[in-house]
Design a protein around this motif. Structure first.
Motif, PDB file in Angstrom:
ATOM      1  N   SER A 161      13.241 -21.156  24.579  1.00 28.81           N
ATOM      2  CA  SER A 161      14.733 -20.108  24.017  1.00 28.81           C
ATOM      3  C   SER A 161      15.887 -20.410  23.701  1.00 28.81           C
ATOM      4  CB  SER A 161      14.906 -19.565  26.030  1.00 28.81           C
ATOM      5  OG  SER A 161      16.064 -18.783  25.403  1.00 28.81           O
ATOM      6  N   PHE A 240       9.574  -7.388  27.990  1.00 28.58           N
ATOM      7  CA  PHE A 240      10.070  -8.003  27.043  1.00 28.58           C
ATOM      8  C   PHE A 240      10.393  -7.061  26.181  1.00 28.58           C
ATOM      9  CE2 PHE A 240      10.064 -13.042  27.404  1.00 28.58           C
ATOM     10  CZ  PHE A 240      10.349 -13.037  28.998  1.00 28.58           C
ATOM     11  N   ILE A 243      13.423  -6.352  25.667  1.00 26.83           N
ATOM     12  CA  ILE A 243      13.981  -6.771  24.315  1.00 26.83           C
ATOM     13  C   ILE A 243      13.318  -6.863  23.417  1.00 26.83           C
ATOM     14  CG2 ILE A 243      14.621  -9.422  24.418  1.00 26.83           C
ATOM     15  CD1 ILE A 243      14.489  -9.401  26.761  1.00 26.83           C
ATOM     16  N   ASN A 278      22.846 -15.355  22.007  1.00 29.98           N
ATOM     17  CA  ASN A 278      21.887 -16.136  23.060  1.00 29.98           C
ATOM     18  C   ASN A 278      21.430 -17.675  22.906  1.00 29.98           C
ATOM     19  OD1 ASN A 278      18.808 -15.810  24.136  1.00 29.98           O
ATOM     20  ND2 ASN A 278      18.543 -14.092  22.256  1.00 29.98           N
ATOM     21  N   ILE A 332      20.223 -11.965  26.516  1.00 34.47           N
ATOM     22  CA  ILE A 332      19.116 -11.615  26.536  1.00 34.47           C
ATOM     23  C   ILE A 332      18.930 -12.936  26.371  1.00 34.47           C
ATOM     24  CG2 ILE A 332      17.962 -12.577  24.311  1.00 34.47           C
ATOM     25  CD1 ILE A 332      19.013 -10.102  22.983  1.00 34.47           C
ATOM     26  N   LEU A 336      15.093 -13.675  29.651  1.00 30.27           N
ATOM     27  CA  LEU A 336      14.156 -14.147  29.035  1.00 30.27           C
ATOM     28  C   LEU A 336      14.132 -15.598  29.242  1.00 30.27           C
ATOM     29  CD1 LEU A 336      14.665 -14.496  24.490  1.00 30.27           C
ATOM     30  CD2 LEU A 336      13.032 -12.920  25.329  1.00 30.27           C
ATOM     31  N   TYR A 340      10.129 -15.864  31.339  1.00 29.98           N
ATOM     32  CA  TYR A 340       9.184 -17.292  31.013  1.00 29.98           C
ATOM     33  C   TYR A 340       8.973 -18.223  31.910  1.00 29.98           C
ATOM     34  CZ  TYR A 340       8.792 -16.313  26.127  1.00 29.98           C
ATOM     35  OH  TYR A 340       8.745 -15.728  24.409  1.00 29.98           O
ATOM     36  N   THR A 360       5.057 -12.777  24.351  1.00 26.54           N
ATOM     37  CA  THR A 360       5.550 -13.092  22.162  1.00 26.54           C
ATOM     38  C   THR A 360       5.610 -11.406  21.945  1.00 26.54           C
ATOM     39  OG1 THR A 360       5.738 -15.182  22.655  1.00 26.54           O
ATOM     40  CG2 THR A 360       5.737 -14.142  20.642  1.00 26.54           C
ATOM     41  N   VAL A 363       7.610  -9.014  22.543  1.00 30.12           N
ATOM     42  CA  VAL A 363       8.934  -8.300  21.325  1.00 30.12           C
ATOM     43  C   VAL A 363       9.028  -8.477  20.403  1.00 30.12           C
ATOM     44  CG1 VAL A 363      10.638  -9.896  20.845  1.00 30.12           C
ATOM     45  CG2 VAL A 363       9.882 -10.708  23.102  1.00 30.12           C
TER      46      VAL A 363
END
Length: 430
Positions: A161, A240, A243, A278, A332, A336, A340, A360, A363
């Motif tokens: 991340s 996600f 996000i 982030n 965020i 995330l 994951y 992914t 997102v």
């Protein structure tokens, strides 16, 4: 008398996870460095398209729509790419993918510069998005092979991340600098070139790619069930998506805001501050030895994200907007990383690349929808109206997460995982 001798594996399992131990994993650097180079262009793609198409058409709505087609195309094709990588190997998928992506990016650039109609830009955006190399999920899958059963998996998720967000610090700054000081097309051209070079370098690291499951006669084992059949993965996909709405809404709205105050070059700085928040939060998450269950961590982190995103539209100065962007970015990363991390307990190893690409892709899809809606809001409503999109996206996703949180519980170890997606692979015993 009890033995005092312990194996290195036992010692590693009991020692505190950390970035130092993670980076000393055998073979890690052989895929980390080329992986970083290969994923860098992903942070440049959407913003480069927005800045190029807005320059040639004069409309943020049109620019957002073209970028959205790219994002939707990537979201639809990414899981299929991940499934092919699980079945046939990452190199077999990555090499043709980067070649197609570079060619498609060049075609989109040429069409935009020559004043092609919007439908032609949409047509070129489809292969551009569909061929985006899924390097991040591939790197995460390689970590899964190297760290199987290790407490370092959560640290690896945090590290990835951080790496992703570092690219989103550098990428927007680079894209903005190229598009505003060199040429409006320079960002997309650089993205295509970096994708080609970085992707081929990453594909060359054959020794660390996850092994392809084979049958007794040497043929590739076909897995028909999708990782999306796991209920928890579907919940994470919705999470996600929210996000992604933050990323897309921020990209368009920051670009529109900085242009409205006559400082377009400030766009990359503000987005870099958001991504830096982030990244810093991601570093902290990886350094903490968490005792709270990941399901609970995800709920708390996502509630904080929705609250912070709901304040963006109230900002009336670049300084306040930068501070709020930093806060949103810091919220965020925990969401995330935890999402994951949950994949390891929800999905068997043979389907994890696909699972990561679903996230992914979610997102990207959320980003695409947000870019479209935020662009329309900026064109038709007041300056800053695009910031309503991150608020709406995160609140809707939070409501879904709260309602379906029980589905994030992992399957018991040693049992078949969710509806025939795959069986737990045998573990060697010393």
């Amino acid at each position: 008398m009890a033995s005092t001798v312990t194996t290195s594996k036992d010692s590693a399992a009991t020692s505190r996870p950390g970035y130092g131990r993670l980076l000393r994993t055998r073979g890690a650097w052989t895929f980390l460095l080329p992986g970083f180079a290969a994923r860098q262009p992903f942070a440049m793609l959407t913003l480069s398209i927005v800045l190029l198409v807005q320059h040639t058409t004069g409309s943020y709505g049109a620019a957002g729509a073209v970028a959205a087609v790219t994002g939707v195309s990537m979201a639809l094709f990414a899981p299929y790419t991940g499934r092919l990588a699980d079945r046939h190997g990452q190199r077999a998928v990555l090499v043709p993918g980067v070649l197609v992506h570079a060619a498609a990016g060049l075609g989109l650039t040429a069409l935009a510069l020559n004043g092609a109609p919007l439908w032609a830009l949409f047509a070129a955006a489809v292969p551009t998005g569909a061929s985006v190399p899924q390097v991040g999920p591939m790197v995460r899958a390689r970590w899964g092979v190297r760290l199987k059963g290790s407490p370092l998996m959560a640290t690896a998720a945090a590290f990835e991340s951080v790496t992703d967000e570092f690219t989103f610090v550098v990428g927007p700054l680079l894209a903005t600098a190229l598009c505003t000081t060199v040429d409006p097309s320079a960002g997309l051209l650089a993205e295509a070139a970096l994708t080609l070079v970085g992707g081929l370098l990453f594909a060359a690291q054959k020794g660390t790619q996850p092994p392809v499951a084979m049958t007794a006669d040497g043929r590739t084992r076909v897995r028909h069930a999708s990782a999306l059949r796991v209920p928890g993965v579907r919940v994470l996909v919705v999470t996600f998506l929210g996000i992604g709405s933050v990323f897309g809404g921020m990209q368009v709205s920051l670009a529109a805001y900085t242009e409205s105050i006559g400082e377009p070059g400030l766009n990359g700085v503000l987005y870099g501050v958001f991504a830096a928040g982030n990244m810093l939060a991601g570093l902290a998450c990886g350094a903490i030895a968490w005792k709270v269950a990941p399901q609970r961590r995800l709920l708390v982190a996502y509630a904080a994200l929705a609250l912070a995103a709901s304040a963006l539209w109230t900002a009336d100065s670049a300084l306040l907007l930068g501070a709020l962007g930093l806060l949103v970015g810091m919220c965020i990363a925990p969401a995330l990383i935890t999402g994951y991390t949950l994949v390891e307990s929800l999905v068997p190893a043979g389907a994890r690349t696909e699972a990561f690409t679903w996230l992914t892709g979610a997102v990207a899809l959320g980003q695409a929808a947000a870019v479209t809606v935020a662009g329309q809001f900026e064109d038709r409503l007041w300056d800053g109206a695009g910031f309503l999109v991150p608020m709406g996206g995160t609140l809707l996703a939070l409501a879904t997460l709260l309602a379906l949180r029980s589905r994030l519980a992992g399957a018991p170890r040693g049992r078949t995982v969710a509806r025939g997606v795959g069986h737990r692979e045998p573990v060697a015993v010393d």
